[in-house]
Motif scaffolding. Structure first.
Motif, short mmCIF file in Angstrom:
data_model
loop_
_atom_site.label_atom_id
_atom_site.label_comp_id
_atom_site.label_asym_id
_atom_site.label_seq_id
_atom_site.Cartn_x
_atom_site.Cartn_y
_atom_site.Cartn_z
N GLU A 119 0.83 -1.21 0.00
CA GLU A 119 0.00 0.00 0.00
C GLU A 119 0.87 1.25 0.00
N GLN A 120 1.92 1.19 0.80
CA GLN A 120 2.79 2.35 0.98
C GLN A 120 4.19 2.01 0.49
N LYS A 121 4.99 3.04 0.33
CA LYS A 121 6.39 2.84 -0.06
C LYS A 121 7.11 1.91 0.91
N GLU A 122 6.77 2.05 2.20
CA GLU A 122 7.45 1.24 3.23
C GLU A 122 7.21 -0.24 2.99
N ASP A 123 5.99 -0.61 2.58
CA ASP A 123 5.69 -2.03 2.32
C ASP A 123 6.53 -2.52 1.14
N PHE A 124 6.61 -1.67 0.13
CA PHE A 124 7.36 -2.06 -1.07
C PHE A 124 8.84 -2.22 -0.74
N MET A 125 9.33 -1.32 0.13
CA MET A 125 10.78 -1.27 0.40
C MET A 125 11.23 -2.20 1.52
N GLU A 126 10.30 -2.84 2.19
CA GLU A 126 10.67 -3.64 3.36
C GLU A 126 11.75 -4.67 3.05
N ARG A 127 11.67 -5.26 1.86
CA ARG A 127 12.61 -6.32 1.49
C ARG A 127 13.56 -5.87 0.35
N TYR A 128 13.58 -4.59 0.10
CA TYR A 128 14.43 -4.08 -0.99
C TYR A 128 15.90 -4.32 -0.66
N PRO A 129 16.63 -4.98 -1.56
CA PRO A 129 18.00 -5.38 -1.23
C PRO A 129 19.03 -4.26 -1.28
N GLY A 130 18.66 -3.08 -1.75
CA GLY A 130 19.61 -1.98 -1.80
C GLY A 130 19.92 -1.58 -3.23
N ASP A 131 20.26 -0.30 -3.40
CA ASP A 131 20.47 0.24 -4.75
C ASP A 131 21.60 -0.46 -5.50
N ARG A 132 22.58 -0.97 -4.77
CA ARG A 132 23.71 -1.63 -5.44
C ARG A 132 23.33 -3.02 -5.98
N TYR A 133 22.09 -3.47 -5.71
CA TYR A 133 21.71 -4.83 -6.09
C TYR A 133 20.50 -4.87 -7.03
N VAL A 134 20.08 -3.72 -7.51
CA VAL A 134 18.83 -3.65 -8.27
C VAL A 134 18.97 -2.64 -9.42
N ASP A 135 18.40 -3.00 -10.58
CA ASP A 135 18.36 -2.05 -11.71
C ASP A 135 16.95 -1.59 -12.02
N ILE A 136 16.00 -2.50 -11.81
CA ILE A 136 14.61 -2.24 -12.21
C ILE A 136 13.73 -2.52 -11.00
N VAL A 137 12.76 -1.64 -10.77
CA VAL A 137 11.78 -1.93 -9.72
C VAL A 137 10.41 -2.06 -10.37
N GLY A 138 9.61 -3.00 -9.85
CA GLY A 138 8.30 -3.21 -10.47
C GLY A 138 7.34 -3.88 -9.51
N PHE A 139 6.14 -4.09 -10.02
CA PHE A 139 5.19 -4.92 -9.27
C PHE A 139 4.29 -5.65 -10.26
N ASP A 140 3.65 -6.70 -9.74
CA ASP A 140 2.75 -7.53 -10.55
C ASP A 140 1.33 -7.30 -10.06
N GLN A 141 0.45 -6.98 -10.96
CA GLN A 141 -0.95 -6.82 -10.53
C GLN A 141 -1.91 -7.11 -11.68
N TYR A 142 -2.98 -7.85 -11.34
CA TYR A 142 -3.98 -8.28 -12.32
C TYR A 142 -5.33 -7.69 -11.97
N GLN A 143 -6.14 -7.45 -12.99
CA GLN A 143 -7.54 -7.12 -12.72
C GLN A 143 -8.25 -8.43 -12.38
N GLN A 144 -8.95 -8.43 -11.26
CA GLN A 144 -9.60 -9.66 -10.81
C GLN A 144 -11.00 -9.78 -11.42
N ALA A 145 -11.46 -11.01 -11.58
CA ALA A 145 -12.83 -11.22 -12.07
C ALA A 145 -13.77 -10.48 -11.13
N GLY A 146 -14.67 -9.70 -11.70
CA GLY A 146 -15.65 -8.98 -10.88
C GLY A 146 -15.16 -7.61 -10.42
N GLN A 147 -13.89 -7.33 -10.57
CA GLN A 147 -13.38 -6.01 -10.17
C GLN A 147 -13.74 -5.00 -11.24
N SER A 148 -14.28 -3.86 -10.86
CA SER A 148 -14.69 -2.89 -11.88
C SER A 148 -13.46 -2.26 -12.54
#
Ligand code: BMA
Length: 381
Positions: A244-273
């Motif tokens: 929900e928040q940046k803190e949730d996303f970053m909780e397990r972030y390994p550090g700038d020296r270990y990452v090039d791309i940041v992303g997330f996976d999300q699908y529209q669910q059946a019945g979701q408007s």
């Protein structure tokens, strides 16, 4: 040739080509997580950054391997069948390579995956690899979360650590073996331990501590980059929809020296408007893009889709409003299974959103293979 439809509207793309060809790797500065990344890999990284000026690349998982009603090898692609063009980003999954299996968890032979990846590279497009690896402690699948302590078991000192090294040895052999005509390893995106903010994989949030997650990520980077001398990877850290928040996303972030791309996976669910999905995606995308700016990373929606695309105008009415002003590098749509009739995420000929997908394709700022083939992402000087 750059696709004509986009020349008509695509001034930003032309500016981008110009920038790509005259401005690369300023001051020999190395911006990739792997400081020894090959020049081509650094070019890809810089080129992807530049490309966000001209548009957003559209990707598809297992695009060349199979689709609705067909199996390779026959050089097909559901996106090509509709648009006479390929996606710009091609997703593949390495799950089961760790065991020495000849085919992945979705029945794609690794020998064919290798051939497809080289084809993608020769088309000037981009490969990204996820890894639904089995549970190293139980031998179960990636979704086997019953036994605690799995991540701890593969950390240095853990009972399965040596086995985990052997897994990485197999991946290293594959990555190093993906070589072009000049015998140079082709650059690619590697997206291990994905959806770690969810609970459904053994590396998920409730199955290891943030410290354990960060340690296994860093070990994996260092082992592949330094011990195995794999230098053709851009590292993608990709969360699930559970943040929900940046803190949730970053909780397990390994550090700038270990990452090039940041992303997330999300699908529209059946019945979701559509409205609800758009609102959630816009909010999370803007949070992601802010984070990416703060950490100087490339932002992407690393998986996305609406199973069976039940809404005919989904592409222009729902997807495009989310993507268009986002600043994202790419969005990857999930696979069109050949063996599960209702499991598809891009249209095929006759599917109800086919025409709308073509309109989406025709938008000047959606980037497909023909739009990026002249960008020389890997070779420009
Ligand atoms: C899931 C589904 C599964 C597949 C897995 C890994 O989302 O598509 O059928 O095995 O991804 O590709």
């Amino acid at each position: 040739m750059i696709c004509l439809r986009k020349i008509l509207y695509g001034l930003p793309a032309l500016i981008c080509i110009f920038l790509l060809n005259c401005n690369q790797l300023k001051n020999n500065e190395i911006a990739t997580a792997d400081r020894q990344a090959t020049t081509e890999t650094q070019h890809l990284h810089a080129g992807m950054k530049q490309l966000t000026i001209s548009g957003i690349m559209i990707g598809h998982q297992d695009d060349l391997a199979y689709g609705v009603g067909w199996m390779a090898p026959n050089g097909r692609s559901d996106i090509y069948r509709i648009c006479s063009d390929y996606p710009a980003v091609f997703g593949w999954d390495l799950g089961h390579m760790e065991n020495g299996s000849a085919v992945n968890l979705d029945s794609v032979p690794f020998a064919e995956m290798k051939a497809y990846s080289l084809q993608v590279h020769s088309l000037g497009a981009i490969n990204t690899f996820s890894w639904h690896c089995n549970n190293p402690l139980t031998g179960g699948s990636a979704w086997d979360t019953q036994t605690p302590g799995v991540v701890a078991s593969i950390l240095p000192g853990g009972e399965r650590h040596a086995a985990y090294r052997r897994w990485l040895d197999r991946l290293a052999e594959f990555f190093n073996g993906l070589t072009d005509d000049n015998n140079k390893p082709i650059p690619l995106i590697f997206r291990p331990f994905h959806e770690q903010t969810g609970d459904w994989f053994w590396w998920g949030r409730s199955h290891c501590t943030p410290d354990e997650f960060i340690r296994i990520w860093r070990f994996t980077v260092e082992y592949l980059n330094e011990t195995k001398q794999v230098h053709n990877l851009l590292w993608a850290y990709s969360a699930s929809d559970r943040f929900e928040q940046k803190e949730d996303f970053m909780e397990r972030y390994p550090g700038d020296r270990y990452v090039d791309i940041v992303g997330f996976d999300q699908y529209q669910q059946a019945g979701q408007s559509n409205e609800d999905f758009m609102a959630v995606m816009k909010r999370k995308t803007s949070l992601l893009v802010d984070l990416a700016k703060e950490h100087d990373k490339l932002p992407a929606i690393t998986e996305m889709g609406y199973e069976q695309i039940p809404y005919p105008a989904w592409w222009t009415h729902v997807v495009w409003p989310i993507l268009k002003d986002s600043g994202l590098s790419y969005a990857l749509f999930w696979r069109n299974a050949a063996d599960r009739p209702n499991h598809y995420y891009v249209p095929y000929p006759g599917q109800i959103s086919e025409e709308n997908f073509v309109l989406f394709y025709d938008l000047p700022r959606t980037l497909f293979q023909k739009d990026i083939q002249d960008m020389n992402l890997y070779t420009h000087k």
